[in-house]
Design a protein around this motif. Structure first.
Motif, mmCIF file in Angstrom:
data_model
loop_
_atom_site.group_PDB
_atom_site.id
_atom_site.type_symbol
_atom_site.label_atom_id
_atom_site.label_comp_id
_atom_site.label_asym_id
_atom_site.label_seq_id
_atom_site.Cartn_x
_atom_site.Cartn_y
_atom_site.Cartn_z
ATOM 1 N N SER A 67 0.809 -1.092 -0.004
ATOM 2 C CA SER A 67 0.078 0.123 -0.035
ATOM 3 C C SER A 67 0.777 1.214 -0.107
ATOM 4 O O SER A 67 0.467 2.285 -0.558
ATOM 5 N N ASN A 71 0.718 3.967 -3.039
ATOM 6 C CA ASN A 71 0.403 5.653 -2.805
ATOM 7 C C ASN A 71 1.463 6.413 -3.263
ATOM 8 O O ASN A 71 1.094 7.651 -3.850
ATOM 9 N N LEU A 147 3.270 13.952 -2.188
ATOM 10 C CA LEU A 147 3.133 13.291 -1.081
ATOM 11 C C LEU A 147 3.292 14.405 0.321
ATOM 12 O O LEU A 147 4.330 15.203 0.172
ATOM 13 N N GLY A 216 3.660 7.326 6.206
ATOM 14 C CA GLY A 216 3.704 7.576 4.614
ATOM 15 C C GLY A 216 4.065 8.747 4.324
ATOM 16 O O GLY A 216 4.079 9.200 3.175
ATOM 17 N N TYR A 297 -5.653 3.347 0.042
ATOM 18 C CA TYR A 297 -4.816 3.570 -1.092
ATOM 19 C C TYR A 297 -5.133 2.882 -2.429
ATOM 20 O O TYR A 297 -4.640 3.566 -3.618
ATOM 21 N N SER A 300 -5.798 5.565 -5.119
ATOM 22 C CA SER A 300 -4.787 6.212 -5.954
ATOM 23 C C SER A 300 -4.774 5.757 -7.498
ATOM 24 O O SER A 300 -4.219 6.248 -8.364
#
Length: 388
Positions: A67, A71, A147, A216, A297, A300
């Protein structure tokens, strides 16, 4: 990979003396920049994300939290110049990609490629000759969300994932943890307050992000390895250089100040292997959301506000259960048809789950028809799903 002169090393007082002496002895043997050996964008179509070949020191990508990779994948890019091949990642909504200075310094052109084959011309808006930092702007990526970046230091033992394009393999990822902090290297560039981590990186990884697997967030930019310590990599924490990056973004070098040679770049295109990899990766994310409603996720991979978003949510609601724990999914692509503006992918998958109370294992099968399009940023996105 070019051997660098023996650097000067300084340890933070938090690191015990014995470790300091051991590291000093290793580093005296040489510091390597993570340069790629092939600086030209390949003529053949890009390979799907995959681990390095057997025998390499890079561990397989299956060991990485899927995941997290999913992402991050549409925010990490492969950079080519007439001098080097490296990596980079998006840091703002202006289309700015952070990379290492040694990847793009004095380059006459820069081509930026995503994992789905789209290429862009980039130009340097900031580069340092003392710090191994540079920002490349891609006008076509303006508006795309980056991000989140961690603006505080992290501790030794923090779990991380390193993503980049070692040996020109897009979105290769390895996991590890922070093993030391506050390291200073003095070489061709001045490296300050570095993180050391045991997520292995290799040639072509320069400029790729180091990401905290628990949040993340991007921690830093992967920059160098040691000749005699290939199992460790060294990362520049972004919070330590953010002021410099902000200065470049707000006062960029203009294209008129540079001698830039624009390249003939490839538009994103549909290829069977890329489509198969894309839909398979989408399926591999589903168990995370089936087990945890807050894990999304998989979105995405889906075009926002599309029919596909509704159908994917319906499937999650149908298969999830309070007593079910999904362990694995085995997807198989049965048909691919490429059209002018989209591609149709037929797939089937078998999900394995166990009942939490009884421990009994069961399977559930799924068949779906996926309409895949290429969005404005050159990324594959699922626009429609027919669940069967």
């Amino acid at each position: 990979m070019t051997q660098k002169p023996s650097p000067k090393i300084n340890r933070n007082n938090q690191i015990i003396a014995a470790l300091s002496l051991a590291l000093l002895a290793v580093i005296a043997l040489g510091v390597y920049l993570l340069m790629g050996t092939d600086s030209t964008a390949p003529e053949t179509k890009p390979q799907p994300s995959q681990p390095l070949e057997s025998g390499s020191q890079m561990p397989e990508a299956e060991t990485v939290l899927p995941s997290m990779i999913a992402n991050a994948k549409t925010h990490v890019y492969t950079l080519y110049s007439d001098l080097e091949q490296g990596s980079g990642f998006l840091i703002n909504t202006k289309g700015d990609i952070l990379t290492n200075a040694h990847v793009v310094l004095d380059a006459s052109y820069i081509t930026v490629k995503n994992s789905d084959g789209q290429e862009f011309n980039g130009h340097v808006i900031g580069v340092s000759d003392t710090q191994d930092l540079a920002i490349v702007r891609v006008d076509e990526l303006a508006g795309k969300e980056p991000l989140e970046i961690e603006m505080e230091p992290v501790a030794i033992g923090s779990p991380v994932v390193a993503i980049g394009s070692p040996h020109d393999q897009n979105n290769t990822a390895t996991t590890g943890e922070i093993t030391a902090i506050d390291l200073d290297f003095e070489d061709q560039y001045q490296y300050n307050s570095l993180y050391e981590m045991n997520a292995e990186i290799a040639q072509g990884s320069s400029g790729g992000p180091l990401i905290a697997t628990d949040t993340g967030k991007i921690l830093g930019i992967n920059s160098i390895i040691l000749e005699e310590k290939p199992g460790s990599g060294y990362t520049i924490p972004i919070y330590t250089v953010w002021d410099q990056l902000t200065e470049w973004v707000e006062n960029p070098i203009t294209t008129e100040e540079q001698e830039i040679v624009l390249q003939d770049v490839k538009d994103a295109y549909f290829a069977d292997d890329l489509l198969e990899n894309f839909i398979s990766a989408y399926y591999e994310l589903m168990p995370y959301s089936l087990n945890d409603a807050d894990s999304s996720y998989y979105l995405s991979y889906i075009l926002p506000d599309s029919e596909a978003e509704q159908e994917a949510t319906k499937l999650i609601d149908e298969y999830a259960g309070p007593d079910r724990i999904y362990d694995t999914v085995q997807p198989a692509i049965t048909s691919i048809e490429v059209n002018e503006d989209s591609a149709t992918v037929e797939a089937e998958a078998e999900f394995t789950y166990r009942e939490e109370t009884s421990g009994e294992s069961s399977t559930v099968s799924h068949e779906g028809v996926y309409t895949v399009v290429i969005d404005e940023y050159g990324d594959y996105q699922i626009a429609d799903i027919a669940n069967e």
